[in-house]
Design a protein around this motif. Structure first.
Motif, PDB file in Angstrom:
ATOM      1  N   TYR A 201       0.841  -1.200   0.000  1.00 54.31           N
ATOM      2  CA  TYR A 201       0.000   0.000   0.000  1.00 54.31           C
ATOM      3  C   TYR A 201       0.876   1.250   0.000  1.00 54.31           C
ATOM      4  O   TYR A 201       1.976   1.260   0.583  1.00 54.31           O
ATOM      5  N   ASP A 202       0.392   2.315  -0.625  1.00 52.88           N
ATOM      6  CA  ASP A 202       1.134   3.569  -0.679  1.00 52.88           C
ATOM      7  C   ASP A 202       0.412   4.683   0.063  1.00 52.88           C
ATOM      8  O   ASP A 202       0.624   5.869  -0.203  1.00 52.88           O
ATOM      9  N   GLU A 203      -0.461   4.331   0.999  1.00 53.26           N
ATOM     10  CA  GLU A 203      -1.161   5.306   1.831  1.00 53.26           C
ATOM     11  C   GLU A 203      -1.603   4.621   3.117  1.00 53.26           C
ATOM     12  O   GLU A 203      -1.691   3.389   3.193  1.00 53.26           O
ATOM     13  N   ILE A 204      -1.870   5.442   4.135  1.00 58.13           N
ATOM     14  CA  ILE A 204      -2.349   4.929   5.413  1.00 58.13           C
ATOM     15  C   ILE A 204      -3.377   5.908   5.967  1.00 58.13           C
ATOM     16  O   ILE A 204      -3.266   7.129   5.755  1.00 58.13           O
ATOM     17  N   TYR A 205      -4.385   5.378   6.640  1.00 59.63           N
ATOM     18  CA  TYR A 205      -5.485   6.185   7.171  1.00 59.63           C
ATOM     19  C   TYR A 205      -5.590   6.004   8.680  1.00 59.63           C
ATOM     20  O   TYR A 205      -5.070   5.038   9.257  1.00 59.63           O
ATOM     21  N   LEU A 206      -6.301   6.925   9.311  1.00 62.00           N
ATOM     22  CA  LEU A 206      -6.627   6.791  10.722  1.00 62.00           C
ATOM     23  C   LEU A 206      -7.862   7.623  11.027  1.00 62.00           C
ATOM     24  O   LEU A 206      -8.182   8.570  10.307  1.00 62.00           O
ATOM     25  N   LEU A 207      -8.550   7.255  12.099  1.00 63.42           N
ATOM     26  CA  LEU A 207      -9.687   8.015  12.611  1.00 63.42           C
ATOM     27  C   LEU A 207      -9.292   8.660  13.930  1.00 63.42           C
ATOM     28  O   LEU A 207      -8.713   8.004  14.803  1.00 63.42           O
ATOM     29  N   VAL A 208      -9.591   9.944  14.091  1.00 69.55           N
ATOM     30  CA  VAL A 208      -9.323  10.639  15.333  1.00 69.55           C
ATOM     31  C   VAL A 208     -10.550  11.480  15.679  1.00 69.55           C
ATOM     32  O   VAL A 208     -11.150  12.105  14.796  1.00 69.55           O
ATOM     33  N   GLU A 209     -10.931  11.474  16.944  1.00 70.89           N
ATOM     34  CA  GLU A 209     -12.079  12.276  17.362  1.00 70.89           C
ATOM     35  C   GLU A 209     -11.822  13.760  17.103  1.00 70.89           C
ATOM     36  O   GLU A 209     -10.712  14.261  17.297  1.00 70.89           O
TER      37      GLU A 209
END
Length: 309
Positions: A201-209
């Motif tokens: 993969y060439d991207e990464i995601y995250l969820l933050v409040e």
């Protein structure tokens, strides 16, 4: 949810803080978690993340409350990150070496405070040879998303990027209180980004409040940029009303952040904070045309001095 990650120990002089960060980075090792590491990682996470219902509520949890939360997190880590599922997942832990005990009887790595052994178990305190303790953790799993709505769906719907796409999503970044401000979180994220690239993969995601301002500041400095806003997402909190503690669900608003892992210059361009760059000239123009000279003089005094050799 990463409340408290940036709250470090007692302030030290700049040179001493820099030396402490250098020593901490040299001692920290980031590696794949073994099954036996899940409990220690969970115990750190529950004391670093937010478990109150309101974001301004002050936590007043007992040791038994944290034990309940840690047991729940350990089960989640085993299921999400350590089980052999159809999609890649991982749990990384940062291990920090205890320094040998000095003549005063206290470990120099703790700055005279509680030792790693005292905080996280491991027998009768520091030894002359030192030891190794988990100081932080981070998890990541590849999830399936609808390309049009951006909502998460079951991985069985994946159709090779026609209508659904696979994305690595980071979660559960946490650092123990005695290791904050020493580069442990950055080391965990850098190692995780390397692993995600090894998955292809060439991207990464995250969820933050949206109310987690400390974590958002950390991610902004590490080039994570806003991708979307997720409304009415479920998360957990600890309910202690009635004298009995139990884990309940609340709804919140979160930000989906993204970081490109593409090589330079493509990744750097995608991770540039263009909103800040375009907004700065407009801000300066507004200030120049709307502030009186005394206000401009006071504002300029706050800016760092620039010297041209």
């Amino acid at each position: 949810q990463l409340v408290g990650l940036l709250a470090g120990p007692r302030r030290q002089p700049p040179l001493r803080r820099a030396a402490a960060r250098t020593r901490a980075r040299a001692r920290a090792r980031v590696e794949d978690a073994a099954a036996g590491d899940a409990r220690a990682a969970a115990e750190i996470a529950v004391r670093a993340l937010r478990w109150t219902k309101g974001w301004l509520d002050t936590p007043s949890f007992s040791d038994s409350d944290y034990a309940l939360l840690a047991a729940n997190e350990e089960r989640a880590y085993q299921q999400l990150y350590l089980a052999n599922g159809p999609l890649p997942s991982t749990l990384l832990v940062a291990k920090v070496d205890d320094e040998p005990q000095g003549e005063s009887g206290s470990s120099s790595s703790s700055g005279g405070g509680a030792s790693w052994q005292g905080l996280f178990g491991g027998g009768g305190g520091p030894t002359a040879l030192g030891g190794s303790r988990i100081a932080g953790c981070v998890g990541c799993e590849v999830q399936c998303f609808d390309k049009r709505s951006g909502s998460k769906v079951d991985s069985k719907w994946y159709d090779y990027n026609q209508n659904f796409v696979l994305r690595p999503v980071m979660a559960d970044l946490a650092v123990s209180a005695t290791a904050r401000g020493r580069g442990v979180a950055r080391a965990l994220l850098e190692k995780l980004e390397e692993k995600v690239k090894s998955w292809g993969y060439d991207e990464i995601y995250l969820l933050v409040e949206v109310t987690n301002f400390q974590a958002r500041g950390l991610y902004n400095r590490l080039d994570y940029r806003l991708n979307s806003v997720v409304l009415d997402i479920p998360t957990s909190y600890l309910e202690t009303e009635g004298g009995q503690s139990r884990i309940s669900e609340r709804r919140t608003t979160a930000l989906m952040l993204r970081k490109s892992l593409k090589p330079f210059p493509g990744g750097a361009l995608e991770n540039t904070n263009w909103g800040f760059l375009f907004g700065l000239p407009a801000t300066l123009w507004f200030a120049a045309n709307n502030l009186i000279p005394e206000q401009l003089k006071a504002l300029s005094a706050l800016l760092p001095e620039v010297r041209i050799p």
